[in-house]
Design an enzyme around this catalytic site. Sequence first.
Site, PDB file in Angstrom:
ATOM      1  N   ARG A  71       0.628  -1.220  -0.172  1.00  0.00           N
ATOM      2  CA  ARG A  71       0.076  -0.188   0.091  1.00  0.00           C
ATOM      3  C   ARG A  71       0.813   1.371  -0.040  1.00  0.00           C
ATOM      4  O   ARG A  71       0.710   2.317  -0.723  1.00  0.00           O
ATOM      5  CB  ARG A  71      -1.042   0.036   1.097  1.00  0.00           C
ATOM      6  CG  ARG A  71      -2.203  -0.645   1.165  1.00  0.00           C
ATOM      7  CD  ARG A  71      -3.014  -0.394   2.490  1.00  0.00           C
ATOM      8  NE  ARG A  71      -3.992  -1.598   2.380  1.00  0.00           N
ATOM      9  CZ  ARG A  71      -4.915  -1.618   1.502  1.00  0.00           C
ATOM     10  NH1 ARG A  71      -5.090  -0.893   0.312  1.00  0.00           N
ATOM     11  NH2 ARG A  71      -5.858  -2.712   1.431  1.00  0.00           N
ATOM     12  N   HIS A 115     -19.754   8.259   0.212  1.00  0.00           N
ATOM     13  CA  HIS A 115     -19.848   6.913   0.713  1.00  0.00           C
ATOM     14  C   HIS A 115     -21.462   6.595   0.696  1.00  0.00           C
ATOM     15  O   HIS A 115     -22.296   7.181   1.173  1.00  0.00           O
ATOM     16  CB  HIS A 115     -19.465   6.756   2.310  1.00  0.00           C
ATOM     17  CG  HIS A 115     -19.607   5.215   2.585  1.00  0.00           C
ATOM     18  ND1 HIS A 115     -18.789   4.455   2.270  1.00  0.00           N
ATOM     19  CD2 HIS A 115     -20.584   4.832   3.598  1.00  0.00           C
ATOM     20  CE1 HIS A 115     -19.198   3.226   3.069  1.00  0.00           C
ATOM     21  NE2 HIS A 115     -20.245   3.453   3.623  1.00  0.00           N
ATOM     22  N   GLU A 149      -8.877   6.903   9.497  1.00  0.00           N
ATOM     23  CA  GLU A 149      -9.748   5.669   9.642  1.00  0.00           C
ATOM     24  C   GLU A 149     -10.592   5.688   8.424  1.00  0.00           C
ATOM     25  O   GLU A 149     -11.632   6.653   8.244  1.00  0.00           O
ATOM     26  CB  GLU A 149     -10.684   5.957  10.953  1.00  0.00           C
ATOM     27  CG  GLU A 149     -11.145   4.817  11.556  1.00  0.00           C
ATOM     28  CD  GLU A 149     -11.664   4.846  12.991  1.00  0.00           C
ATOM     29  OE1 GLU A 149     -12.166   3.906  13.637  1.00  0.00           O
ATOM     30  OE2 GLU A 149     -11.449   5.825  13.793  1.00  0.00           O
TER      31      GLU A 149
HETATM   32  C1  GRF Z   1     -21.145   5.206  -5.629  1.00  0.00           C
HETATM   33  O1  GRF Z   1     -21.979   4.327  -4.971  1.00  0.00           O
HETATM   34  C2  GRF Z   1     -20.161   5.868  -4.338  1.00  0.00           C
HETATM   35  O2  GRF Z   1     -20.824   6.151  -3.358  1.00  0.00           O
HETATM   36  C3  GRF Z   1     -19.235   4.592  -3.845  1.00  0.00           C
HETATM   37  O3  GRF Z   1     -18.859   3.731  -4.974  1.00  0.00           O
HETATM   38  C4  GRF Z   1     -20.022   4.099  -6.005  1.00  0.00           C
HETATM   39  C5  GRF Z   1     -19.047   4.585  -7.314  1.00  0.00           C
HETATM   40  O4  GRF Z   1     -19.781   4.560  -8.336  1.00  0.00           O
HETATM   41  N1  GRF Z   1     -17.978   4.950  -3.162  1.00  0.00           N
HETATM   42  P1  GRF Z   1     -19.252   5.611  -9.707  1.00  0.00           P
HETATM   43  O5  GRF Z   1     -17.938   4.906  -9.950  1.00  0.00           O
HETATM   44  O6  GRF Z   1     -19.104   6.935  -9.002  1.00  0.00           O
HETATM   45  O7  GRF Z   1     -20.269   5.470 -10.626  1.00  0.00           O
END
Ligand code: GRF
Length: 196
Positions: A71, A115, A149
């Site tokens: 990473r 998220h 986190e």
């Molecule tokens: C979205 O639901 C975002 O919230 C999550 O992953 C998904 C990505 O979708 N982190 P995209 O690649 O933006 O279409």
Amino acid sequence: MLYNVGMKNIVILISGRGSNMQAVVNAAHVQKWPARIAAVISNRADADGLVFAQQHGIPTVVVASSDYATRVAFDAALQSAIEPFSPDLVVLAGFMRILTPQFVQHYDGRLLNIHPSLLPRFKGLHTHRQALQANVTEHGATVHLVTAELDHGPILGQATVPVLPDDTEDTLAQRVLEQEHILYPGVIRQILEGKR
Ligand code: GRF
């Protein structure tokens, strides 16, 4: 290209479809943000979103996570790819990597994530499944500053949708995604306007 010094630079990181990235690119253009999408960077060469970015004249870079053993090594390479674009904001948009504390610290205060849940509920993956299993009546999405986190960090905005009785993971995901496409550009615009 003529560079307007008053313009902020936004670098967007994706791993796949990139629909949130597209929503940000479109909003920046339509609403004439004082910002340019300086680059779209993917950790996967086959991310569909790269095609959209290229078609819109946005520089794209691939830093393949599969090429790095650790990473720390990957994040160092990622940072080296980002830095030439002098980012004021680094926007994670479906970027499916856990970032090292060193990377997060470097972009402290200018690293955003979306998220697909109403944080602090349902961190991690499969958030729509988690929401259905928990029998909640409301679900949604959260934009937050990234801290070391996972899925923590100060919340900058949320969008809520109802959970309907016959929802599946797919129908719920779709309803949330529509709101993500409004929420994320809205929060970024507020930041650019100094309202956050
Ligand atoms: C979205 O639901 C975002 O919230 C999550 O992953 C998904 C990505 O979708 N982190 P995209 O690649 O933006 O279409």
